[in-house]
Scaffold this motif. Structure first.
Motif, PDB file in Angstrom:
ATOM      1  N   ALA A  34       0.836  -1.206   0.000  1.00  0.00           N
ATOM      2  CA  ALA A  34       0.000   0.000   0.000  1.00  0.00           C
ATOM      3  C   ALA A  34       0.872   1.258   0.000  1.00  0.00           C
ATOM      4  N   VAL A  35       1.947   1.251   0.756  1.00  0.00           N
ATOM      5  CA  VAL A  35       2.837   2.415   0.807  1.00  0.00           C
ATOM      6  C   VAL A  35       3.496   2.612  -0.554  1.00  0.00           C
ATOM      7  N   PHE A  36       3.940   1.538  -1.153  1.00  0.00           N
ATOM      8  CA  PHE A  36       4.562   1.618  -2.473  1.00  0.00           C
ATOM      9  C   PHE A  36       3.584   2.178  -3.501  1.00  0.00           C
ATOM     10  N   LEU A  37       2.336   1.735  -3.485  1.00  0.00           N
ATOM     11  CA  LEU A  37       1.331   2.225  -4.434  1.00  0.00           C
ATOM     12  C   LEU A  37       1.006   3.701  -4.198  1.00  0.00           C
ATOM     13  N   ILE A  38       0.965   4.121  -2.948  1.00  0.00           N
ATOM     14  CA  ILE A  38       0.684   5.529  -2.644  1.00  0.00           C
ATOM     15  C   ILE A  38       1.817   6.412  -3.159  1.00  0.00           C
ATOM     16  N   VAL A  39       3.048   6.006  -2.924  1.00  0.00           N
ATOM     17  CA  VAL A  39       4.195   6.785  -3.396  1.00  0.00           C
ATOM     18  C   VAL A  39       4.208   6.836  -4.920  1.00  0.00           C
ATOM     19  N   LEU A  40       3.975   5.701  -5.560  1.00  0.00           N
ATOM     20  CA  LEU A  40       3.950   5.642  -7.021  1.00  0.00           C
ATOM     21  C   LEU A  40       2.825   6.514  -7.587  1.00  0.00           C
ATOM     22  N   ALA A  41       1.629   6.464  -7.006  1.00  0.00           N
ATOM     23  CA  ALA A  41       0.504   7.279  -7.478  1.00  0.00           C
ATOM     24  C   ALA A  41       0.792   8.766  -7.281  1.00  0.00           C
ATOM     25  N   SER A  42       1.447   9.123  -6.184  1.00  0.00           N
ATOM     26  CA  SER A  42       1.794  10.530  -5.949  1.00  0.00           C
ATOM     27  C   SER A  42       2.778  11.036  -6.990  1.00  0.00           C
ATOM     28  N   LEU A  43       3.768  10.232  -7.319  1.00  0.00           N
ATOM     29  CA  LEU A  43       4.739  10.627  -8.331  1.00  0.00           C
ATOM     30  C   LEU A  43       4.090  10.781  -9.703  1.00  0.00           C
ATOM     31  N   VAL A  44       3.203   9.870 -10.052  1.00  0.00           N
ATOM     32  CA  VAL A  44       2.505   9.960 -11.345  1.00  0.00           C
ATOM     33  C   VAL A  44       1.622  11.199 -11.387  1.00  0.00           C
ATOM     34  N   ALA A  45       0.893  11.478 -10.321  1.00  0.00           N
ATOM     35  CA  ALA A  45       0.018  12.654 -10.276  1.00  0.00           C
ATOM     36  C   ALA A  45       0.840  13.936 -10.367  1.00  0.00           C
ATOM     37  N   ALA A  46       1.953  14.007  -9.647  1.00  0.00           N
ATOM     38  CA  ALA A  46       2.797  15.205  -9.703  1.00  0.00           C
ATOM     39  C   ALA A  46       3.360  15.400 -11.100  1.00  0.00           C
ATOM     40  N   THR A  47       3.742  14.313 -11.752  1.00  0.00           N
ATOM     41  CA  THR A  47       4.269  14.417 -13.116  1.00  0.00           C
ATOM     42  C   THR A  47       3.192  14.914 -14.074  1.00  0.00           C
ATOM     43  N   ILE A  48       1.994  14.386 -13.978  1.00  0.00           N
ATOM     44  CA  ILE A  48       0.903  14.801 -14.872  1.00  0.00           C
ATOM     45  C   ILE A  48       0.559  16.273 -14.656  1.00  0.00           C
ATOM     46  N   ILE A  49       0.567  16.714 -13.414  1.00  0.00           N
ATOM     47  CA  ILE A  49       0.201  18.106 -13.123  1.00  0.00           C
ATOM     48  C   ILE A  49       1.318  19.069 -13.498  1.00  0.00           C
ATOM     49  N   LEU A  50       2.552  18.721 -13.184  1.00  0.00           N
ATOM     50  CA  LEU A  50       3.663  19.654 -13.370  1.00  0.00           C
ATOM     51  C   LEU A  50       4.264  19.644 -14.768  1.00  0.00           C
ATOM     52  N   TRP A  51       4.030  18.617 -15.563  1.00  0.00           N
ATOM     53  CA  TRP A  51       4.647  18.523 -16.888  1.00  0.00           C
ATOM     54  C   TRP A  51       4.320  19.727 -17.785  1.00  0.00           C
ATOM     55  N   PRO A  52       3.052  20.144 -17.939  1.00  0.00           N
ATOM     56  CA  PRO A  52       2.781  21.320 -18.785  1.00  0.00           C
ATOM     57  C   PRO A  52       3.416  22.598 -18.253  1.00  0.00           C
ATOM     58  N   LEU A  53       3.466  22.747 -16.931  1.00  0.00           N
ATOM     59  CA  LEU A  53       4.082  23.942 -16.357  1.00  0.00           C
ATOM     60  C   LEU A  53       5.579  23.984 -16.647  1.00  0.00           C
ATOM     61  N   VAL A  54       6.234  22.854 -16.549  1.00  0.00           N
ATOM     62  CA  VAL A  54       7.671  22.791 -16.816  1.00  0.00           C
ATOM     63  C   VAL A  54       7.941  23.083 -18.293  1.00  0.00           C
ATOM     64  N   ARG A  55       7.115  22.549 -19.184  1.00  0.00           N
ATOM     65  CA  ARG A  55       7.286  22.804 -20.614  1.00  0.00           C
ATOM     66  C   ARG A  55       7.078  24.277 -20.935  1.00  0.00           C
ATOM     67  N   ALA A  56       6.061  24.908 -20.348  1.00  0.00           N
ATOM     68  CA  ALA A  56       5.815  26.332 -20.589  1.00  0.00           C
ATOM     69  C   ALA A  56       6.982  27.174 -20.060  1.00  0.00           C
ATOM     70  N   PHE A  57       7.488  26.817 -18.923  1.00  0.00           N
ATOM     71  CA  PHE A  57       8.633  27.540 -18.362  1.00  0.00           C
ATOM     72  C   PHE A  57       9.860  27.384 -19.260  1.00  0.00           C
ATOM     73  N   ALA A  58      10.069  26.199 -19.782  1.00  0.00           N
ATOM     74  CA  ALA A  58      11.211  25.971 -20.675  1.00  0.00           C
ATOM     75  C   ALA A  58      11.059  26.774 -21.961  1.00  0.00           C
ATOM     76  N   ARG A  59       9.847  26.831 -22.515  1.00  0.00           N
ATOM     77  CA  ARG A  59       9.612  27.629 -23.730  1.00  0.00           C
ATOM     78  C   ARG A  59       9.869  29.104 -23.469  1.00  0.00           C
TER      79      ARG A  59
END
Length: 119
Positions: A34-59
């Motif tokens: 359960a701990v492993f799944l929570i950590v993995l889900a948090s990382l995936v959610a952070a990546t999905i949310i932050l990816w467009p922001l990081v790309r816009a900042f890079a542009r």
């Protein structure tokens, strides 16, 4: 002669227990699934949310960000007006020189003209 004895420092205490319970399976330590799944889900959610922001900042850092077409048009119009004004400054300087020349000629002409009725 007797040397004074230096007292020994106290022994360090044991580290605090981990809040996550760890159990052994076959001699290897593992986290609960359960701990492993929570950590993995948090990382995936952070990546999905932050990816467009990081790309816009890079542009923006690269200077390739696409601007508003109306704003780009207005900037081009202002640049054209500045170029026209700069060209007009050259004409203005030429006209000032002509005016100065005309004033000098008129003043010279008055000084050389014979005076009527006077000495």
């Amino acid at each position: 002669m007797m040397l004074p004895q230096i007292p020994a420092p106290p022994a360090p205490s044991a580290p605090p227990a981990l809040p996550i319970t760890v159990f052994q399976t076959g001699g290897a330590e593992h986290m609960p699934p359960a701990v492993f799944l929570i950590v993995l889900a948090s990382l995936v959610a952070a990546t999905i949310i932050l990816w467009p922001l990081v790309r816009a900042f890079a542009r923006r850092l690269e200077g390739r960000s696409a601007g508003d077409p109306a704003l780009v048009g207005e900037i081009e119009e202002l640049r054209a007006r500045v170029n026209e004004l700069e060209a007009g400054q050259g004409r203005m300087a030429e006209l000032e020189e002509r005016l100065d020349f005309a004033e000098r000629v008129l003043i010279q002409g008055r000084a050389e003209a014979p005076r009527v009725g006077g000495s």
